[in-house]
Motif scaffolding. Structure first.
Motif, PDB file in Angstrom:
ATOM      1  N   SER A  27       0.834  -1.203   0.000  1.00  0.00           N
ATOM      2  CA  SER A  27       0.000   0.000   0.000  1.00  0.00           C
ATOM      3  C   SER A  27       0.870   1.255   0.000  1.00  0.00           C
ATOM      4  CB  SER A  27      -0.922  -0.014   1.211  1.00  0.00           C
ATOM      5  OG  SER A  27      -1.713  -1.175   1.238  1.00  0.00           O
ATOM      6  N   THR A 103      -3.493   3.715   1.961  1.00  0.00           N
ATOM      7  CA  THR A 103      -4.771   3.158   2.400  1.00  0.00           C
ATOM      8  C   THR A 103      -5.605   4.109   3.230  1.00  0.00           C
ATOM      9  OG1 THR A 103      -3.672   2.180   4.315  1.00  0.00           O
ATOM     10  CG2 THR A 103      -3.887   0.802   2.351  1.00  0.00           C
ATOM     11  N   THR A 104      -5.043   5.206   3.676  1.00  0.00           N
ATOM     12  CA  THR A 104      -5.782   6.098   4.564  1.00  0.00           C
ATOM     13  C   THR A 104      -5.650   7.548   4.121  1.00  0.00           C
ATOM     14  OG1 THR A 104      -3.911   6.423   6.059  1.00  0.00           O
ATOM     15  CG2 THR A 104      -5.375   4.567   6.537  1.00  0.00           C
ATOM     16  N   ARG A 107      -2.694  10.693   4.441  1.00  0.00           N
ATOM     17  CA  ARG A 107      -1.682   9.666   4.203  1.00  0.00           C
ATOM     18  C   ARG A 107      -0.808   9.505   5.443  1.00  0.00           C
ATOM     19  NH1 ARG A 107      -4.118   7.570  -0.131  1.00  0.00           N
ATOM     20  NH2 ARG A 107      -4.436   9.151  -1.770  1.00  0.00           N
ATOM     21  N   LYS A 108      -0.543   8.259   5.770  1.00  0.00           N
ATOM     22  CA  LYS A 108       0.320   7.977   6.913  1.00  0.00           C
ATOM     23  C   LYS A 108       1.714   7.618   6.423  1.00  0.00           C
ATOM     24  CE  LYS A 108      -3.130   6.479  10.292  1.00  0.00           C
ATOM     25  NZ  LYS A 108      -3.564   5.391  11.206  1.00  0.00           N
TER      26      LYS A 108
END
Length: 123
Positions: A27, A103-104, A107-108
């Motif tokens: 990801s 995925t989030t 962004r992480k």
């Protein structure tokens, strides 16, 4: 999650060459820095070479002029060409990739390590 797959380590005679590869998958939204570290027995892990998203590089003094780091952004892969190897280069080499996950939102960031690949230089 981001996974790293390393390859290219092995046994080589002093003066020889090896090329390490590390492919990132999973990801990933964007990869920023990619690098190689190494850890010899009884020593701390140290930076070998690092390359940014725009191609800026930095190297440990001990490998300057012998090692070259490069990356293929389309393949999310980083390479380490190692020439003129000597016994002091014997170590486990680890790939490190940092960037932003996909995925989030927001962004992480991620900072992933490979499993390590053994490089042994015989004198």
């Amino acid at each position: 999650q981001v996974q790293l797959g390393e390859s290219g380590g092995g046994l080589v005679q002093a003066g020889g060459s090896l090329r390490l590869s590390c492919a990132a998958s999973g990801s990933i939204f964007v990869i920023n820095a990619m690098g190689w570290y190494r850890q010899a027995p009884g020593k701390q892990r140290e930076l070998v070479a690092r390359i940014t998203s725009v191609g800026s590089t930095n190297y440990a003094d001990s490998v300057k002029g012998r090692f070259t780091i490069s990356r293929d952004n389309a393949k999310n892969t980083v390479y380490l060409q190692m020439n003129s190897l000597n016994a002091e280069d014997t170590a486990v080499y680890y790939c490190n990739v940092a960037g932003l996950g996909s995925t989030t939102l927001p962004r992480k960031p991620f900072d992933s390590w490979g499993q390590g690949t053994q490089v042994t230089v015989s004198s």
